[in-house]
Scaffold this motif. Structure first.
Motif, PDB file in Angstrom:
ATOM      1  N   ASP A   1       0.856  -1.185   0.000  1.00 59.54           N
ATOM      2  CA  ASP A   1       0.000   0.000   0.000  1.00 59.54           C
ATOM      3  C   ASP A   1       0.893   1.236   0.000  1.00 59.54           C
ATOM      4  O   ASP A   1       1.657   1.432   0.944  1.00 59.54           O
ATOM      5  N   GLU A   2       0.807   2.024  -1.015  1.00 52.54           N
ATOM      6  CA  GLU A   2       1.590   3.262  -1.151  1.00 52.54           C
ATOM      7  C   GLU A   2       3.093   3.033  -0.913  1.00 52.54           C
ATOM      8  O   GLU A   2       3.686   3.672  -0.055  1.00 52.54           O
ATOM      9  N   PRO A   3       3.716   2.114  -1.644  1.00 51.20           N
ATOM     10  CA  PRO A   3       5.133   1.827  -1.356  1.00 51.20           C
ATOM     11  C   PRO A   3       6.086   2.956  -1.749  1.00 51.20           C
ATOM     12  O   PRO A   3       7.219   2.984  -1.275  1.00 51.20           O
ATOM     13  N   PHE A   4       5.637   3.892  -2.604  1.00 48.05           N
ATOM     14  CA  PHE A   4       6.547   4.946  -3.078  1.00 48.05           C
ATOM     15  C   PHE A   4       6.561   6.176  -2.176  1.00 48.05           C
ATOM     16  O   PHE A   4       7.405   7.048  -2.328  1.00 48.05           O
ATOM     17  N   VAL A   5       5.598   6.238  -1.249  1.00 44.34           N
ATOM     18  CA  VAL A   5       5.487   7.431  -0.401  1.00 44.34           C
ATOM     19  C   VAL A   5       6.768   7.610   0.417  1.00 44.34           C
ATOM     20  O   VAL A   5       7.277   6.674   1.007  1.00 44.34           O
ATOM     21  N   GLY A   6       7.267   8.826   0.420  1.00 50.55           N
ATOM     22  CA  GLY A   6       8.430   9.146   1.244  1.00 50.55           C
ATOM     23  C   GLY A   6       9.762   8.784   0.620  1.00 50.55           C
ATOM     24  O   GLY A   6      10.805   9.049   1.209  1.00 50.55           O
ATOM     25  N   LEU A   7       9.741   8.139  -0.539  1.00 49.32           N
ATOM     26  CA  LEU A   7      11.014   7.764  -1.170  1.00 49.32           C
ATOM     27  C   LEU A   7      11.505   8.865  -2.091  1.00 49.32           C
ATOM     28  O   LEU A   7      10.702   9.517  -2.777  1.00 49.32           O
ATOM     29  N   ASP A   8      12.818   9.072  -2.109  1.00 47.26           N
ATOM     30  CA  ASP A   8      13.388  10.049  -3.042  1.00 47.26           C
ATOM     31  C   ASP A   8      13.397   9.413  -4.438  1.00 47.26           C
ATOM     32  O   ASP A   8      13.157   8.213  -4.582  1.00 47.26           O
TER      33      ASP A   8
END
Lengths: 283, 252
Positions: free
Chosen positions: A155-162
């Motif tokens: 669930d939303e694995p890309f959130v917070g990643l640069d």
């Protein structure tokens, strides 16, 4: 295979169903994107598959097993719903604890490899409380990938990643899912990334599954005509748009379509158009 | 199941609240340290006592202070309420909820009994290290053999009572915040302390059974067996409702 059949969920005291009659299947090696606006029911669907919430109606089968009727169906499922950890244990200990309670002690020796894969090799002994949000997200991914899962629910694995993290995650997922013939369901608002990853898309709208398939990402030609396109005269591969002096021509039939258009119209402008998942979602 | 319990205990013991509880068991040894620097620590009057009587008093006094019980309830709240709230409960995926709850129960009660065991050992150590040199000490293990059963009876009742407080704490921890859990358990503790003084409520908690059963040939044995039965029923009923709640809980 993951099969969801007629799943409905209504929370206590809620006025409407969070999920209404949702059905779909995910086969081997298939990566499916789950999109929908906030409150559409994406998280409810994922939490139902993970058995964290108990749906009102319907059934979920993992490799033919009804998860409601049996326990430990999710031992081979890697889950990342929220990057939460036991703050008093190191990153390594969190992963080791997770493997131990799921009877997967044999994979403890691979923890360092997984931490290296997500870029946290040097932080293995640090506690998650010292991590930035992006690092927690990476640790959450490590937790989902450790122990050789056969299915992934993210669930939303890309959130917070640069941007580098996003790129790394895409390549890790592509490699893991395709090489190990895993099944994955990924929910995200980052549609470009989802577009890169997924074979198929599920669209939830107000708890209902309104689309299940491969969106049309084919390239089109937008052609401006000297006068309004007459709807009565259908030319194969040509679709009139709202602005009637403009038509969309499919690339598959481009030669024949243009030849027929030029019989009655004068072409005054041409533009190419490629549909994106973002455009598809908005539409 | 065994592996789950073992790992749950291994996890819980790493926590600061658990370590604080275990640290409390060192309290009797502090007396031994104090007696070195201050010779009038044991200001006592009455008959001299042995190691057994000394340890017995220590256990009863510590439970009266309520601090270990409160810390155990805090451990339960962090294990249940806070794991659900902070969503670390997701770690367990679809392990049967009844097994997760059992592991939590066993780990919480284990910590209390570990504290108690350590506390008893420390009390004996404190007696032989410091108190036995005092005029109030007989220096023997048991000084009043006739009163052993009475003292043991009281200690067992206190410990059985403690298990009920902890279980009530777990009940609150499944349903309310940590603050409310501490508040509710404290209220229950106070209620349980005053209940034996009311004639019509005397038999709610088994501590008052001995008096009633004194007409029998073996009042201690009868009372103890009846107490065990009553506590078993209390625990079984509370566990049934707690398990039902936990199995139906939505981990949102």
């Amino acid at each position: 295979m993951i099969s969801v059949n007629n799943l409905s969920m209504k929370y206590e005291k809620a006025k409407r169903y969070s999920l209404s009659n949702v059905s779909f299947e995910i086969g081997d090696g298939e990566m499916v994107g789950l999109i929908g606006k906030n409150g559409a029911g994406k998280s409810t669907l994922m939490k139902s598959i993970c058995k964290f919430i108990l749906p009102s109606e319907g059934e979920i089968l993992l490799d033919g097993k009804n998860i409601k009727a049996s326990d430990r169906c999710l031992d081979d499922v890697g889950i990342l719903l929220e990057p939460v950890f036991f703050q008093y244990m190191s990153a390594y200990d969190n992963l080791a604890y997770y493997l131990k309670i799921h009877n997967k002690e044999q994979y403890i020796q691979e923890i360092d490899d997984v931490l290296n894969m997500v870029g946290l090799g040097k932080n293995r002994d640090q506690k998650p409380s010292d991590f930035s949000f992006g690092m927690k997200q990476r640790l959450g991914l490590a937790l989902a990938l450790v122990g050789h899962p056969k299915k992934l629910i993210l669930d939303e694995p890309f959130v917070g990643l640069d941007p580098v993290g996003v790129k790394d995650l895409i390549s890790i997922l592509q490699e893991q899912v395709k090489n190990n013939k895993m099944q994955a369901i990924i929910s995200s608002h980052q549609l470009y990334e989802l577009n890169e990853l997924c074979d198929r898309v599920l669209v939830l709208y107000n708890g209902e599954l309104v689309f299940d398939g491969v969106p049309d990402f084919s390239q089109h030609l937008l052609v401006d005509l000297d006068k309004e396109y007459a709807n009565g005269k259908d030319i194969a591969g040509v679709k009139a748009l709202e602005d009637k002096k403009r038509v969309e021509v499919s690339m598959d039939t481009i030669d024949e379509s243009l030849r027929q258009i030029m019989v009655d119209y004068k072409i005054i402008g041409v533009e190419t158009k490629k549909n994106s998942l973002e455009q598809f979602f908005i539409e | 199941m065994i592996s789950l319990i073992r790992n749950e205990i291994g996890k819980i013991i790493k926590r600061v609240d658990t370590r604080a509880l275990l640290l409390l068991s060192v309290w009797p040894l502090l007396l031994s340290v104090l007696v070195v620097v201050k010779d009038d620590v044991f200001k006592m009057e009455g008959d001299a006592i042995g190691a057994f009587e000394y340890t017995n008093y220590m256990v009863i006094i510590q439970n009266d202070i309520f601090l270990p019980l409160l810390l155990t309830v805090l451990i339960a709240s962090v294990s249940l309420y806070q794991e659900v709230q902070k969503k670390t409960i997701y770690f367990y995926k679809d392990i049967a909820r009844k097994d997760i709850l059992k592991a939590k129960y066993v780990s919480v009660f284990s910590m209390y009994f570990l504290f108690l065991f350590s506390y008893i050992l420390m009390s004996f150590a404190s007696y032989y290290l410091a108190f036995c040199h005092h005029s109030m000490a007989t220096g023997t293990f048991i000084s009043y053999p006739t009163e052993v059963i009475d003292m043991l009876y009281t200690a067992i009742q206190v410990i059985l009572g403690a298990t009920l407080y902890i279980h009530v704490g777990i009940t609150f921890a499944l349903r309310t915040s940590t603050g409310m859990t501490i508040f509710g358990t404290t209220m229950f503790y106070m209620f349980a302390r005053i209940v034996p003084n009311f004639k019509f409520l005397k038999l709610v908690f088994p501590i008052g059974y001995k008096e009633v059963l004194e007409v029998t040939a073996h009042p201690y044995m009868c009372s103890l067996l009846l107490s065990l039965l009553v506590y078993a029923v209390y625990h079984a009923v509370i566990y049934y409702f707690n398990r039902r709640t936990f199995e139906r809980m939505q981990f949102n």
